[in-house]
Scaffold this motif. Sequence first.
Motif, PDB file in Angstrom:
ATOM      1  N   ASN A 287     -27.170 -19.110 -98.258  1.00 11.71           N
ATOM      2  CA  ASN A 287     -28.134 -19.688 -99.190  1.00 11.71           C
ATOM      3  C   ASN A 287     -27.940 -21.188 -99.373  1.00 11.71           C
ATOM      4  OD1 ASN A 287     -29.853 -17.406-100.564  1.00 11.71           O
ATOM      5  ND2 ASN A 287     -27.762 -16.587-100.357  1.00 11.71           N
ATOM      6  N   SER A 288     -26.982 -21.769 -98.652  1.00 14.84           N
ATOM      7  CA  SER A 288     -26.753 -23.214 -98.748  1.00 14.84           C
ATOM      8  C   SER A 288     -27.569 -23.910 -97.679  1.00 14.84           C
ATOM      9  CB  SER A 288     -25.250 -23.527 -98.569  1.00 14.84           C
ATOM     10  OG  SER A 288     -24.493 -22.911 -99.564  1.00 14.84           O
ATOM     11  N   TRP A 289     -28.888 -23.636 -97.674  1.00 16.10           N
ATOM     12  CA  TRP A 289     -29.728 -24.253 -96.661  1.00 16.10           C
ATOM     13  C   TRP A 289     -29.936 -25.713 -96.983  1.00 16.10           C
ATOM     14  CZ3 TRP A 289     -31.469 -20.258 -99.826  1.00 16.10           C
ATOM     15  CH2 TRP A 289     -32.304 -20.661-100.895  1.00 16.10           C
ATOM     16  N   ARG A 290     -30.158 -26.438 -95.921  1.00 13.13           N
ATOM     17  CA  ARG A 290     -30.333 -27.876 -96.072  1.00 13.13           C
ATOM     18  C   ARG A 290     -31.760 -28.161 -96.496  1.00 13.13           C
ATOM     19  NH1 ARG A 290     -27.391 -32.121 -94.282  1.00 13.13           N
ATOM     20  NH2 ARG A 290     -26.104 -30.717 -93.023  1.00 13.13           N
ATOM     21  N   SER A 291     -31.896 -28.507 -97.755  1.00 14.27           N
ATOM     22  CA  SER A 291     -33.200 -28.880 -98.253  1.00 14.27           C
ATOM     23  C   SER A 291     -33.401 -30.363 -97.994  1.00 14.27           C
ATOM     24  CB  SER A 291     -33.289 -28.577 -99.749  1.00 14.27           C
ATOM     25  OG  SER A 291     -34.548 -28.993-100.257  1.00 14.27           O
ATOM     26  N   LYS A 292     -34.618 -30.845 -98.146  1.00 16.98           N
ATOM     27  CA  LYS A 292     -34.922 -32.239 -97.897  1.00 16.98           C
ATOM     28  C   LYS A 292     -34.146 -33.110 -98.860  1.00 16.98           C
ATOM     29  CE  LYS A 292     -38.692 -35.531 -97.433  1.00 16.98           C
ATOM     30  NZ  LYS A 292     -40.150 -35.763 -97.539  1.00 16.98           N
ATOM     31  N   GLY A 293     -33.320 -33.971 -98.312  1.00 13.70           N
ATOM     32  CA  GLY A 293     -32.543 -34.895 -99.136  1.00 13.70           C
ATOM     33  C   GLY A 293     -31.254 -34.293 -99.674  1.00 13.70           C
ATOM     34  N   VAL A 294     -30.945 -33.009 -99.371  1.00 10.39           N
ATOM     35  CA  VAL A 294     -29.711 -32.371 -99.849  1.00 10.39           C
ATOM     36  C   VAL A 294     -28.816 -32.106 -98.655  1.00 10.39           C
ATOM     37  CG1 VAL A 294     -28.693 -30.403-101.047  1.00 10.39           C
ATOM     38  CG2 VAL A 294     -30.930 -31.306-101.784  1.00 10.39           C
ATOM     39  N   LYS A 295     -27.631 -32.653 -98.657  1.00  7.00           N
ATOM     40  CA  LYS A 295     -26.718 -32.449 -97.542  1.00  7.00           C
ATOM     41  C   LYS A 295     -25.667 -31.378 -97.820  1.00  7.00           C
ATOM     42  CE  LYS A 295     -23.635 -36.251 -98.924  1.00  7.00           C
ATOM     43  NZ  LYS A 295     -22.996 -37.506 -98.472  1.00  7.00           N
ATOM     44  N   GLY A 296     -25.608 -30.928 -99.105  1.00 14.27           N
ATOM     45  CA  GLY A 296     -24.649 -29.884 -99.446  1.00 14.27           C
ATOM     46  C   GLY A 296     -24.752 -29.531-100.919  1.00 14.27           C
ATOM     47  N   TYR A 297     -24.007 -28.461-101.312  1.00 10.92           N
ATOM     48  CA  TYR A 297     -24.060 -27.942-102.675  1.00 10.92           C
ATOM     49  C   TYR A 297     -22.628 -27.847-103.231  1.00 10.92           C
ATOM     50  CZ  TYR A 297     -28.809 -26.684-101.360  1.00 10.92           C
ATOM     51  OH  TYR A 297     -30.116 -26.724-100.920  1.00 10.92           O
ATOM     52  N   TRP A 298     -22.465 -28.389-104.454  1.00  6.75           N
ATOM     53  CA  TRP A 298     -21.145 -28.312-105.101  1.00  6.75           C
ATOM     54  C   TRP A 298     -20.796 -26.871-105.431  1.00  6.75           C
ATOM     55  CZ3 TRP A 298     -18.552 -32.484-104.409  1.00  6.75           C
ATOM     56  CH2 TRP A 298     -19.093 -33.767-104.568  1.00  6.75           C
ATOM     57  N   ILE A 299     -19.531 -26.521-105.189  1.00  5.44           N
ATOM     58  CA  ILE A 299     -18.969 -25.248-105.620  1.00  5.44           C
ATOM     59  C   ILE A 299     -17.755 -25.547-106.516  1.00  5.44           C
ATOM     60  CG2 ILE A 299     -19.819 -23.953-103.620  1.00  5.44           C
ATOM     61  CD1 ILE A 299     -17.017 -24.221-102.392  1.00  5.44           C
ATOM     62  N   GLY A 300     -17.213 -24.538-107.134  1.00  5.24           N
ATOM     63  CA  GLY A 300     -16.130 -24.755-108.106  1.00  5.24           C
ATOM     64  C   GLY A 300     -14.757 -24.902-107.492  1.00  5.24           C
ATOM     65  N   LEU A 301     -14.622 -25.846-106.525  1.00  4.69           N
ATOM     66  CA  LEU A 301     -13.346 -26.077-105.847  1.00  4.69           C
ATOM     67  C   LEU A 301     -13.094 -27.585-105.785  1.00  4.69           C
ATOM     68  CD1 LEU A 301     -10.981 -24.775-104.262  1.00  4.69           C
ATOM     69  CD2 LEU A 301     -12.348 -25.122-102.181  1.00  4.69           C
ATOM     70  N   ARG A 302     -11.852 -27.984-106.233  1.00  2.00           N
ATOM     71  CA  ARG A 302     -11.504 -29.399-106.208  1.00  2.00           C
ATOM     72  C   ARG A 302      -9.987 -29.544-106.047  1.00  2.00           C
ATOM     73  NH1 ARG A 302     -12.103 -31.498-112.479  1.00  2.00           N
ATOM     74  NH2 ARG A 302     -10.790 -29.854-113.427  1.00  2.00           N
ATOM     75  N   VAL A 303      -9.541 -30.803-105.816  1.00  2.00           N
ATOM     76  CA  VAL A 303      -8.118 -31.080-105.635  1.00  2.00           C
ATOM     77  C   VAL A 303      -7.499 -31.429-106.993  1.00  2.00           C
ATOM     78  CG1 VAL A 303      -6.394 -32.548-104.513  1.00  2.00           C
ATOM     79  CG2 VAL A 303      -8.479 -31.885-103.271  1.00  2.00           C
ATOM     80  N   GLU A 304      -6.423 -30.716-107.328  1.00  3.56           N
ATOM     81  CA  GLU A 304      -5.664 -30.997-108.558  1.00  3.56           C
ATOM     82  C   GLU A 304      -4.175 -31.006-108.216  1.00  3.56           C
ATOM     83  OE1 GLU A 304      -6.490 -28.388-111.770  1.00  3.56           O
ATOM     84  OE2 GLU A 304      -8.645 -28.805-111.798  1.00  3.56           O
ATOM     85  N   ASP A 305      -3.496 -32.123-108.574  1.00  2.00           N
ATOM     86  CA  ASP A 305      -2.052 -32.259-108.337  1.00  2.00           C
ATOM     87  C   ASP A 305      -1.697 -32.044-106.870  1.00  2.00           C
ATOM     88  OD1 ASP A 305      -1.700 -32.684-111.091  1.00  2.00           O
ATOM     89  OD2 ASP A 305      -1.453 -30.539-111.487  1.00  2.00           O
ATOM     90  N   GLY A 306      -2.592 -32.549-105.992  1.00  2.00           N
ATOM     91  CA  GLY A 306      -2.297 -32.464-104.558  1.00  2.00           C
ATOM     92  C   GLY A 306      -2.572 -31.108-103.943  1.00  2.00           C
ATOM     93  N   ARG A 307      -3.305 -30.243-104.656  1.00  2.00           N
ATOM     94  CA  ARG A 307      -3.630 -28.908-104.128  1.00  2.00           C
ATOM     95  C   ARG A 307      -5.080 -28.573-104.443  1.00  2.00           C
ATOM     96  NH1 ARG A 307       0.766 -24.903-106.565  1.00  2.00           N
ATOM     97  NH2 ARG A 307       0.142 -26.057-108.433  1.00  2.00           N
ATOM     98  N   TRP A 308      -5.672 -27.735-103.559  1.00  2.00           N
ATOM     99  CA  TRP A 308      -7.026 -27.260-103.801  1.00  2.00           C
ATOM    100  C   TRP A 308      -6.964 -26.116-104.818  1.00  2.00           C
ATOM    101  CZ3 TRP A 308     -11.303 -29.668-102.355  1.00  2.00           C
ATOM    102  CH2 TRP A 308     -11.261 -30.560-101.293  1.00  2.00           C
ATOM    103  N   LYS A 309      -7.775 -26.268-105.890  1.00  2.00           N
ATOM    104  CA  LYS A 309      -7.798 -25.235-106.921  1.00  2.00           C
ATOM    105  C   LYS A 309      -9.230 -24.915-107.329  1.00  2.00           C
ATOM    106  CE  LYS A 309      -3.349 -25.691-109.292  1.00  2.00           C
ATOM    107  NZ  LYS A 309      -2.688 -25.868-110.601  1.00  2.00           N
ATOM    108  N   TRP A 310      -9.437 -23.613-107.663  1.00  2.00           N
ATOM    109  CA  TRP A 310     -10.711 -23.197-108.215  1.00  2.00           C
ATOM    110  C   TRP A 310     -10.729 -23.542-109.707  1.00  2.00           C
ATOM    111  CZ3 TRP A 310     -14.372 -21.962-104.884  1.00  2.00           C
ATOM    112  CH2 TRP A 310     -14.021 -21.458-103.642  1.00  2.00           C
TER     113      TRP A 310
END
Length: 359
Positions: A287-310
């Motif tokens: 469902n993460s299709w490329r819409s016009k002007g959208v290159k991607g969709y944020w999900i609940g994953l980021r880097v915290e204290d040097g590690r990837w965390k949900w």
Amino acid sequence: MAEEEINYASVVFKTKTQPRPEAQKKEDTVYDEVKVPHKTPKQAADMNVSAGFLSDMKATNRHHRYQLLACCLGTFCVILLLDIIAVGVFLSMYTGESHVSELKQLKNNRTTLLLIKHNLTDDNNKLRSENENLRRDYNNLTVINGNLTQACTVSESRITTLTAENQKLTAEKQTLTAKNNKLNTQIQELKTQKNNLAEQIRKLSENSVDQEHQKIDAYCPKDNNNNRQCKACMKGWLHNQSSCYAINNAKPTDQKTWEEARDNCTGKFSDLAVIVNEDEKKFINDNSWRSKGVKGYWIGLRVEDGRWKWINGSDLTESSWTQPPTNGHCAISVQNEGWKSVSCGEKNGWICKNKALSL
């Protein structure tokens, strides 16, 4: 022819004063010898013989004249003796009175001197007593001074110790005052935060009621007859297994950063999508299709204290995704490419997720 007569008169002058030395005693007795001359018969006969031829009458008259002359001489001698006696008596009386006066004066002086001596003796005794008292007081004061000196030494040592302790306590007081000021500042900040939190709680309480009504309206909208018909997901959300997903295909001007996207999901009773298994990962990728002007969709994953965390606090366990953790990066889902690591400050579309309503 008559015998010559020698008469002696002894005059002794005595005073009622005290005895004087031996030299003066010898002068107290004065002997005066008075010799009264008398014509002897032999001398008269010689005179008669020498007269020779004088008549008896003339001899008798001459004899009377001699007798008269002798009487005059005797009287003169007596008078002279009396004068001498009178002068002696006068001198004796004058000398005696002088001695009496001197003795009286000496007695008075002696009495005065004795009185002065007595007073001086009393004064001397008093001075001796006072001197003894002063000596005793001096000894006592010496002992007291020694005790005071020792006490002063102890006091100075104690003062030095107390001064050091006081300086230490002053430093501690200053430290505690600084800490107290800091604590007062923190308390004031906490009070401010408390007031802010109370206001937020009040608003959240008010909003929670509104949100519950909104949530009910979203899951169970009313029909034309004012009846509610509930669905598993809100209108416009995709249902998959036990979750609902909102795919936000925002225009470039409406796209958001990772934080802004999360805030948007929170306002919709949800959060950025957390992928827990492969089925959900496939659903998100499809469902993460490329819409016009959208290159991607944020999900609940980021880097915290040097590690990837949900965002739910769990660590990323996906072994097939090997993007290195870089601080300040978050993950986006791209159709047919999977996940990519980009700066959280970029603007993209986003995918929200919440739990489906059990019917």
